[in-house]
Write a protein that holds these residues in place. Structure first.
Motif, mmCIF file in Angstrom:
data_model
loop_
_atom_site.group_PDB
_atom_site.id
_atom_site.type_symbol
_atom_site.label_atom_id
_atom_site.label_comp_id
_atom_site.label_asym_id
_atom_site.label_seq_id
_atom_site.Cartn_x
_atom_site.Cartn_y
_atom_site.Cartn_z
ATOM 1 N N PHE A 61 4.515 -44.913 22.313
ATOM 2 C CA PHE A 61 4.239 -43.671 23.031
ATOM 3 C C PHE A 61 3.889 -43.978 24.476
ATOM 4 O O PHE A 61 3.537 -45.099 24.811
ATOM 5 C CB PHE A 61 3.101 -42.892 22.369
ATOM 6 N N SER A 62 3.985 -42.972 25.318
ATOM 7 C CA SER A 62 3.569 -43.139 26.702
ATOM 8 C C SER A 62 2.373 -42.249 27.041
ATOM 9 O O SER A 62 1.786 -42.381 28.110
ATOM 10 C CB SER A 62 4.730 -42.826 27.650
ATOM 11 N N PHE A 63 2.020 -41.343 26.133
ATOM 12 C CA PHE A 63 0.901 -40.445 26.389
ATOM 13 C C PHE A 63 0.272 -40.064 25.061
ATOM 14 O O PHE A 63 0.975 -39.758 24.108
ATOM 15 C CB PHE A 63 1.392 -39.183 27.116
ATOM 16 N N VAL A 64 -1.053 -40.109 25.004
ATOM 17 C CA VAL A 64 -1.800 -39.699 23.814
ATOM 18 C C VAL A 64 -2.920 -38.790 24.267
ATOM 19 O O VAL A 64 -3.547 -39.025 25.296
ATOM 20 C CB VAL A 64 -2.403 -40.918 23.080
ATOM 21 N N MET A 65 -3.157 -37.758 23.493
ATOM 22 C CA MET A 65 -4.269 -36.861 23.793
ATOM 23 C C MET A 65 -5.030 -36.598 22.508
ATOM 24 O O MET A 65 -4.442 -36.303 21.480
ATOM 25 C CB MET A 65 -3.761 -35.538 24.344
ATOM 26 N N LYS A 66 -6.325 -36.717 22.562
ATOM 27 C CA LYS A 66 -7.180 -36.412 21.432
ATOM 28 C C LYS A 66 -7.914 -35.123 21.749
ATOM 29 O O LYS A 66 -8.437 -34.948 22.846
ATOM 30 C CB LYS A 66 -8.165 -37.564 21.188
ATOM 31 N N THR A 67 -7.927 -34.213 20.792
ATOM 32 C CA THR A 67 -8.653 -32.961 20.980
ATOM 33 C C THR A 67 -9.312 -32.577 19.669
ATOM 34 O O THR A 67 -9.143 -33.243 18.654
ATOM 35 C CB THR A 67 -7.712 -31.849 21.494
ATOM 36 N N ASP A 68 -10.060 -31.508 19.679
ATOM 37 C CA ASP A 68 -10.727 -31.005 18.480
ATOM 38 C C ASP A 68 -10.294 -29.581 18.202
ATOM 39 O O ASP A 68 -9.737 -28.904 19.082
ATOM 40 C CB ASP A 68 -12.246 -31.052 18.651
ATOM 41 N N ASP A 69 -10.596 -29.122 17.005
ATOM 42 C CA ASP A 69 -10.179 -27.776 16.621
ATOM 43 C C ASP A 69 -10.999 -26.686 17.308
ATOM 44 O O ASP A 69 -10.654 -25.515 17.227
ATOM 45 C CB ASP A 69 -10.223 -27.596 15.107
ATOM 46 N N ASP A 70 -12.056 -27.051 18.012
ATOM 47 C CA ASP A 70 -12.848 -26.051 18.730
ATOM 48 C C ASP A 70 -12.593 -26.105 20.241
ATOM 49 O O ASP A 70 -13.381 -25.621 21.029
ATOM 50 C CB ASP A 70 -14.329 -26.218 18.431
ATOM 51 N N CYS A 71 -11.459 -26.690 20.640
ATOM 52 C CA CYS A 71 -11.100 -26.820 22.051
ATOM 53 C C CYS A 71 -9.848 -26.017 22.367
ATOM 54 O O CYS A 71 -8.966 -25.877 21.520
ATOM 55 C CB CYS A 71 -10.835 -28.278 22.407
ATOM 56 N N PHE A 72 -9.774 -25.537 23.581
ATOM 57 C CA PHE A 72 -8.567 -24.897 24.078
ATOM 58 C C PHE A 72 -7.814 -25.919 24.912
ATOM 59 O O PHE A 72 -8.381 -26.518 25.814
ATOM 60 C CB PHE A 72 -8.906 -23.669 24.931
ATOM 61 N N THR A 128 -0.700 -27.303 31.965
ATOM 62 C CA THR A 128 -1.310 -28.225 32.921
ATOM 63 C C THR A 128 -1.119 -29.672 32.490
ATOM 64 O O THR A 128 -0.815 -30.546 33.319
ATOM 65 C CB THR A 128 -2.812 -27.910 33.078
ATOM 66 N N ILE A 129 -1.265 -29.932 31.220
ATOM 67 C CA ILE A 129 -1.069 -31.302 30.723
ATOM 68 C C ILE A 129 0.365 -31.750 30.959
ATOM 69 O O ILE A 129 0.613 -32.875 31.416
ATOM 70 C CB ILE A 129 -1.446 -31.386 29.230
ATOM 71 N N LEU A 130 1.323 -30.892 30.666
ATOM 72 C CA LEU A 130 2.721 -31.253 30.886
ATOM 73 C C LEU A 130 3.001 -31.508 32.369
ATOM 74 O O LEU A 130 3.731 -32.437 32.707
ATOM 75 C CB LEU A 130 3.645 -30.163 30.339
ATOM 76 N N GLN A 131 2.418 -30.706 33.247
ATOM 77 C CA GLN A 131 2.591 -30.928 34.686
ATOM 78 C C GLN A 131 2.016 -32.278 35.090
ATOM 79 O O GLN A 131 2.634 -33.017 35.863
ATOM 80 C CB GLN A 131 1.922 -29.808 35.478
ATOM 81 N N CYS A 132 0.849 -32.620 34.575
ATOM 82 C CA CYS A 132 0.215 -33.913 34.915
ATOM 83 C C CYS A 132 1.058 -35.074 34.404
ATOM 84 O O CYS A 132 1.202 -36.081 35.095
ATOM 85 C CB CYS A 132 -1.179 -33.975 34.314
ATOM 86 N N THR A 133 1.593 -34.965 33.206
ATOM 87 C CA THR A 133 2.401 -36.071 32.674
ATOM 88 C C THR A 133 3.704 -36.199 33.449
ATOM 89 O O THR A 133 4.180 -37.313 33.658
ATOM 90 C CB THR A 133 2.690 -35.903 31.175
ATOM 91 N N GLU A 134 4.258 -35.087 33.904
ATOM 92 C CA GLU A 134 5.472 -35.150 34.734
ATOM 93 C C GLU A 134 5.172 -35.848 36.060
ATOM 94 O O GLU A 134 5.964 -36.644 36.546
ATOM 95 C CB GLU A 134 6.018 -33.748 34.975
ATOM 96 N N GLU A 135 4.007 -35.564 36.635
ATOM 97 C CA GLU A 135 3.618 -36.198 37.894
ATOM 98 C C GLU A 135 3.435 -37.697 37.717
ATOM 99 O O GLU A 135 3.764 -38.481 38.624
ATOM 100 C CB GLU A 135 2.316 -35.568 38.423
ATOM 101 N N LEU A 136 2.950 -38.122 36.565
ATOM 102 C CA LEU A 136 2.783 -39.543 36.314
ATOM 103 C C LEU A 136 4.119 -40.266 36.240
ATOM 104 O O LEU A 136 4.216 -41.435 36.603
ATOM 105 C CB LEU A 136 2.022 -39.757 35.003
ATOM 106 N N HIS A 137 5.149 -39.578 35.782
ATOM 107 C CA HIS A 137 6.459 -40.197 35.642
ATOM 108 C C HIS A 137 7.308 -40.135 36.910
ATOM 109 O O HIS A 137 8.348 -40.748 36.986
ATOM 110 C CB HIS A 137 7.227 -39.558 34.466
ATOM 111 N N ASP A 138 6.858 -39.371 37.885
ATOM 112 C CA ASP A 138 7.600 -39.267 39.163
ATOM 113 C C ASP A 138 7.300 -40.414 40.082
ATOM 114 O O ASP A 138 6.459 -41.193 39.978
ATOM 115 C CB ASP A 138 7.269 -37.948 39.880
#
Length: 80
Positions: free
Chosen positions: A54-65, A70-80
């Motif tokens: 993988f190139s990106f991992v995100m951990k979250t919880d069921d009580d988080c939004f 925004t995450i997709l935009q940030c990952t696109e910026e990392l690949h540019d």
């Protein structure tokens, strides 16, 4: 107590059935209490790095939004 044990057994059986059917649950060898969270996460990330590529991992919880846009935009910026 026997009612509680039946509820736990029923939940465990449903989790095992889902795991066999969909393969979307990773069982780790910890009692599921808050103080074991660091160990659970370490076991998960160890399994993840040993099993998947993988190139990106995100951990979250069921009580988080999660703001996926925004995450997709940030990952696109990392690949540019």
């Amino acid at each position: 107590m026997s009612d509680w044990q039946r509820l736990k057994d029923d939940e465990n059986e449903r989790l095992l059935k889902e795991s066999r059917t969909i393969s979307d649950i990773l069982f780790v060898s910890n009692v599921d209490v808050y103080r074991n969270l660091p160990s659970q996460l370490l076991q998960f990330f160890s399994w993840l790095s040993a099993t998947l590529s993988f190139s990106f991992v995100m951990k979250t919880d069921d009580d988080c939004f999660v703001n996926l846009e925004t995450i997709l935009q940030c990952t696109e910026e990392l690949h540019d």
